[in-house]
Design a protein around this motif. Structure first.
Motif, PDB file in Angstrom:
ATOM      1  N   ILE A 136       0.845  -1.202   0.000  1.00  0.00           N
ATOM      2  CA  ILE A 136       0.000   0.000   0.000  1.00  0.00           C
ATOM      3  C   ILE A 136       0.875   1.246   0.000  1.00  0.00           C
ATOM      4  O   ILE A 136       1.791   1.372   0.819  1.00  0.00           O
ATOM      5  CB  ILE A 136      -0.940   0.006   1.211  1.00  0.00           C
ATOM      6  N   PRO A 137       0.637   2.203  -0.912  1.00  0.00           N
ATOM      7  CA  PRO A 137       1.445   3.423  -0.951  1.00  0.00           C
ATOM      8  C   PRO A 137       1.336   4.216   0.347  1.00  0.00           C
ATOM      9  O   PRO A 137       0.321   4.174   1.052  1.00  0.00           O
ATOM     10  CB  PRO A 137       0.827   4.211  -2.124  1.00  0.00           C
ATOM     11  N   THR A 138       2.409   4.953   0.663  1.00  0.00           N
ATOM     12  CA  THR A 138       2.433   5.704   1.914  1.00  0.00           C
ATOM     13  C   THR A 138       1.311   6.737   1.983  1.00  0.00           C
ATOM     14  O   THR A 138       0.841   7.075   3.072  1.00  0.00           O
ATOM     15  CB  THR A 138       3.782   6.407   2.096  1.00  0.00           C
ATOM     16  N   ARG A 139       0.889   7.250   0.844  1.00  0.00           N
ATOM     17  CA  ARG A 139      -0.172   8.255   0.849  1.00  0.00           C
ATOM     18  C   ARG A 139      -1.505   7.670   1.293  1.00  0.00           C
ATOM     19  O   ARG A 139      -2.379   8.381   1.783  1.00  0.00           O
ATOM     20  CB  ARG A 139      -0.309   8.852  -0.566  1.00  0.00           C
ATOM     21  N   LEU A 140      -1.666   6.340   1.159  1.00  0.00           N
ATOM     22  CA  LEU A 140      -2.938   5.691   1.466  1.00  0.00           C
ATOM     23  C   LEU A 140      -2.896   4.842   2.729  1.00  0.00           C
ATOM     24  O   LEU A 140      -3.948   4.454   3.241  1.00  0.00           O
ATOM     25  CB  LEU A 140      -3.388   4.815   0.284  1.00  0.00           C
ATOM     26  N   ASN A 141      -1.684   4.538   3.237  1.00  0.00           N
ATOM     27  CA  ASN A 141      -1.620   3.564   4.322  1.00  0.00           C
ATOM     28  C   ASN A 141      -2.235   4.066   5.629  1.00  0.00           C
ATOM     29  O   ASN A 141      -2.542   3.273   6.519  1.00  0.00           O
ATOM     30  CB  ASN A 141      -0.183   3.085   4.555  1.00  0.00           C
ATOM     31  N   GLU A 142      -2.445   5.376   5.731  1.00  0.00           N
ATOM     32  CA  GLU A 142      -3.061   5.903   6.947  1.00  0.00           C
ATOM     33  C   GLU A 142      -4.514   5.465   7.097  1.00  0.00           C
ATOM     34  O   GLU A 142      -5.102   5.616   8.166  1.00  0.00           O
ATOM     35  CB  GLU A 142      -2.974   7.426   6.945  1.00  0.00           C
ATOM     36  N   GLY A 143      -5.088   4.937   6.027  1.00  0.00           N
ATOM     37  CA  GLY A 143      -6.468   4.472   6.083  1.00  0.00           C
ATOM     38  C   GLY A 143      -6.672   3.272   6.985  1.00  0.00           C
ATOM     39  O   GLY A 143      -7.812   2.895   7.253  1.00  0.00           O
ATOM     40  N   TRP A 144      -5.580   2.675   7.494  1.00  0.00           N
ATOM     41  CA  TRP A 144      -5.704   1.506   8.357  1.00  0.00           C
ATOM     42  C   TRP A 144      -5.582   1.843   9.841  1.00  0.00           C
ATOM     43  O   TRP A 144      -5.629   0.964  10.674  1.00  0.00           O
ATOM     44  CB  TRP A 144      -4.674   0.443   7.942  1.00  0.00           C
ATOM     45  N   GLY A 145      -5.411   3.125  10.151  1.00  0.00           N
ATOM     46  CA  GLY A 145      -5.418   3.514  11.554  1.00  0.00           C
ATOM     47  C   GLY A 145      -4.233   4.364  11.946  1.00  0.00           C
ATOM     48  O   GLY A 145      -3.119   4.176  11.448  1.00  0.00           O
ATOM     49  N   LEU A 146      -4.487   5.312  12.876  1.00  0.00           N
ATOM     50  CA  LEU A 146      -3.479   6.290  13.272  1.00  0.00           C
ATOM     51  C   LEU A 146      -3.538   6.561  14.773  1.00  0.00           C
ATOM     52  O   LEU A 146      -4.565   6.354  15.416  1.00  0.00           O
ATOM     53  CB  LEU A 146      -3.717   7.620  12.547  1.00  0.00           C
ATOM     54  N   GLN A 147      -2.437   7.081  15.311  1.00  0.00           N
ATOM     55  CA  GLN A 147      -2.424   7.697  16.639  1.00  0.00           C
ATOM     56  C   GLN A 147      -2.998   9.094  16.455  1.00  0.00           C
ATOM     57  O   GLN A 147      -2.359   9.956  15.885  1.00  0.00           O
ATOM     58  CB  GLN A 147      -0.994   7.757  17.174  1.00  0.00           C
ATOM     59  N   HIS A 148      -4.204   9.330  16.955  1.00  0.00           N
ATOM     60  CA  HIS A 148      -4.927  10.564  16.654  1.00  0.00           C
ATOM     61  C   HIS A 148      -5.173  11.423  17.892  1.00  0.00           C
ATOM     62  O   HIS A 148      -5.778  12.483  17.793  1.00  0.00           O
ATOM     63  CB  HIS A 148      -6.266  10.206  15.988  1.00  0.00           C
ATOM     64  N   MET A 149      -4.716  10.992  19.091  1.00  0.00           N
ATOM     65  CA  MET A 149      -4.935  11.774  20.307  1.00  0.00           C
ATOM     66  C   MET A 149      -4.180  13.102  20.223  1.00  0.00           C
ATOM     67  O   MET A 149      -3.113  13.187  19.614  1.00  0.00           O
ATOM     68  CB  MET A 149      -4.441  11.016  21.539  1.00  0.00           C
ATOM     69  N   LYS A 150      -4.738  14.131  20.849  1.00  0.00           N
ATOM     70  CA  LYS A 150      -4.104  15.453  20.928  1.00  0.00           C
ATOM     71  C   LYS A 150      -4.034  15.843  22.406  1.00  0.00           C
ATOM     72  O   LYS A 150      -4.993  16.372  22.981  1.00  0.00           O
ATOM     73  CB  LYS A 150      -4.902  16.496  20.138  1.00  0.00           C
ATOM     74  N   LEU A 151      -2.891  15.570  23.026  1.00  0.00           N
ATOM     75  CA  LEU A 151      -2.678  15.801  24.455  1.00  0.00           C
ATOM     76  C   LEU A 151      -1.432  16.653  24.619  1.00  0.00           C
ATOM     77  O   LEU A 151      -0.335  16.232  24.238  1.00  0.00           O
ATOM     78  CB  LEU A 151      -2.476  14.479  25.206  1.00  0.00           C
ATOM     79  N   TYR A 152      -1.562  17.831  25.200  1.00  0.00           N
ATOM     80  CA  TYR A 152      -0.445  18.748  25.317  1.00  0.00           C
ATOM     81  C   TYR A 152      -0.268  19.132  26.785  1.00  0.00           C
ATOM     82  O   TYR A 152      -0.937  20.041  27.296  1.00  0.00           O
ATOM     83  CB  TYR A 152      -0.684  19.975  24.427  1.00  0.00           C
ATOM     84  N   GLY A 153       0.630  18.385  27.483  1.00  0.00           N
ATOM     85  CA  GLY A 153       0.787  18.525  28.917  1.00  0.00           C
ATOM     86  C   GLY A 153       2.056  19.266  29.307  1.00  0.00           C
ATOM     87  O   GLY A 153       3.108  19.103  28.672  1.00  0.00           O
ATOM     88  N   PHE A 154       1.954  20.056  30.378  1.00  0.00           N
ATOM     89  CA  PHE A 154       3.073  20.857  30.877  1.00  0.00           C
ATOM     90  C   PHE A 154       2.987  20.858  32.399  1.00  0.00           C
ATOM     91  O   PHE A 154       2.065  21.467  32.964  1.00  0.00           O
ATOM     92  CB  PHE A 154       2.997  22.308  30.367  1.00  0.00           C
TER      93      PHE A 154
END
Length: 486
Positions: A136-154
């Motif tokens: 699967i090309p790199t442009r399409l491989n994200e269709g199988w799942g990603l780390q999508h959390m947005k956590l910005y801790g300080f």
């Protein structure tokens, strides 16, 4: 938050969430709402610069040209010898451009300079492995799942958002951003961060053309997701399930709420479907419970998502609601980040238009056009001077009021999820559901909604008949095939 002040439906919902997720109690002034990309970026840099012990950032990716952000991290490390920095991104998105400059190569510079004071982890989905990964090309491989959390801790504060760390999210892409001044919530999310980080690859530098190397640390408790996926998921389930489920002993429903200064209750909910067997994820059931509240008593609600492909279950519940007013905000095609993009992604804006058009038709068929409204957000045109994109997502609920002008939300959902089939099944997501009787916070939430509404126009069946909203058969075919990956 004395339960006597709550609507019975809200009280029931909190009881359901007590059985589902951890909970935290907050006092007045512990939540701030940021409104704009530049405010988000300014606060992000300020919090990094003033951190004394830890900065932990989980995001889909860091923009490959975000040299200023890297410099802010570098300066903070130089100025604060006790500071440690932790970064978690997605392995597929973060290395997509390699061996050209990428998120990974940018962050490798910090690892090279500061050694073990900087830890960079890249999560790789177990869904993509073997021949599938190779073909699967790199442009399409994200269709199988990603780390999508947005956590910005300080240190003892954290920003939860839907925004990634790149130039457009700092300048001209509208999102949502909540700052929590709570050591308990920040510590909770650091534990969640560490758990996912222990199931991820580690970044190091080397002399290769890409400038970095990914390795699987011997200290990781699971095997690599691309080699022994079943064992990986088994271990991940053991690690993550206790974190996302309730940690409190059985206690009366209103324990801790008798304190008059406790005005707000926060429930973290997460969706980790690719990592859990059995799937103990909490986001999907929590949102189902929340939307069930809308069936009666004329609650007002607002739902927003930059990409209009709401999960079918949520769509049905919104259409079945009986609100004083229900409002959905989504991006106009010209405010969609895929507008006029090359390749298959160029089909996405018209595909979302088709889904929005069908939703408006369903509202009309149910004779609810006077109650449920679809608004499109547009501020200029993407890739033209002054053009913005829209990426905000969330839910707000207002209790029934006799005077609609007094309606202010008492519940909201903020975090990374797009509330889609993909969010349910493929990506790692984390959100919080906030309940509050804090009038100051409710006013801030009301102002947040008004801020999002200022660039909207209402859509109806007539506006969708215009020539520029016609959708070809190719878009319909692509939507039928790829709908679950959007």
């Amino acid at each position: 938050m004395a339960t006597a002040t709550l609507h019975p439906g809200i009280r029931k919902l909190m009881g359901q969430l007590d059985d589902l997720a951890p909970r935290f109690f907050l006092k007045q002034g512990q939540i701030d709402i940021l409104k704009s990309p530049d405010e988000f970026y300014s606060v992000l840099k300020q919090k990094i610069s003033s951190a004394k012990k830890r900065v932990f950032l989980a995001t889909l990716y860091v923009g490959k040209t975000e040299h200023e952000l890297i410099d802010v991290l570098r300066t903070a490390l130089l100025n604060n010898p006790e500071l440690k920095v932790y970064l978690l991104i997605d392995a597929l998105r973060g290395t997509r451009e390699a061996p050209n400059p990428s998120s990974a190569s940018l962050m490798a510079k910090l690892v090279a300079e500061f050694g073990d004071r900087v830890q960079v982890k890249l999560f790789h989905t177990p869904n993509l492995r073997g021949m599938k990964k190779a073909m699967i090309p790199t442009r399409l491989n994200e269709g199988w799942g990603l780390q999508h959390m947005k956590l910005y801790g300080f240190d003892d504060e954290i920003i939860l958002s839907g925004a990634n760390l790149s130039h457009d999210y700092f300048s001209n892409r509208q999102d949502r951003y909540y700052l929590f001044r709570s050591a308990d919530i920040t510590n909770y999310y650091k534990k969640l961060y560490d758990a996912v980080g222990s199931l991820s690859y580690a970044l190091s530098t080397d002399d290769s053309p890409s400038g970095f190397h990914l390795s699987w640390p011997l200290t990781n408790p699971a095997p690599q997701p691309t080699k022994r996926a079943l064992k990986f998921v088994k271990v991940a389930t053991q690690i993550l399930t206790p974190l996302i489920r309730p940690s409190l002993p059985d206690t009366p429903e209103d324990i801790g709420l008798e304190d008059a200064s406790t005005l707000t209750v926060v429930y973290p909910v997460s969706q980790f479907t690719p990592l859990l067997s059995p799937n103990a994820s909490t986001e999907a059931p929590a949102i189902q419970h929340l939307l069930d509240v809308l069936k009666s008593d004329r609650f007002s609600w607002m739902f927003t998502a930059g990409y209009f492909n709401i999960h079918p279950d949520y769509r049905r519940k919104l259409l079945s609601s009986n609100p004083r007013e229900g409002m959905i905000i989504t991006a106009a095609p010209e405010a969609n980040s895929f507008y006029q993009s090359a390749g298959i992604s160029g089909y996405l804006p018209p595909a979302y238009t088709l889904l929005a058009k069908d939703f408006v038709k369903d509202v009309s068929r149910r004779q609810k056009s006077d109650k449920i409204h679809l608004l499109e957000w547009q501020n200029g045109v993407l890739n033209q001077p002054g053009g913005w994109t829209y990426h905000a997502k969330g839910i707000w609920i207002c209790p029934p009021q006799f005077d609609s002008s007094e309606e202010k939300p008492c519940v909201t959902v903020i975090g990374s999820s797009n509330f889609t089939r993909r969010s349910h099944a493929l990506d790692l997501e984390s959100n919080v559901i906030i309940f509050t009787r804090d009038e100051e916070l409710r006013s801030k939430m009301y102002d947040e909604i008004q801020n999002l509404r200022q660039f909207t126009r209402e859509m109806n069946e007539e506006t969708f008949r215009s020539e520029d909203r016609r959708v070809g058969w190719g878009v319909k075919a692509a939507l039928a095939v790829l709908g679950g990956m959007l």
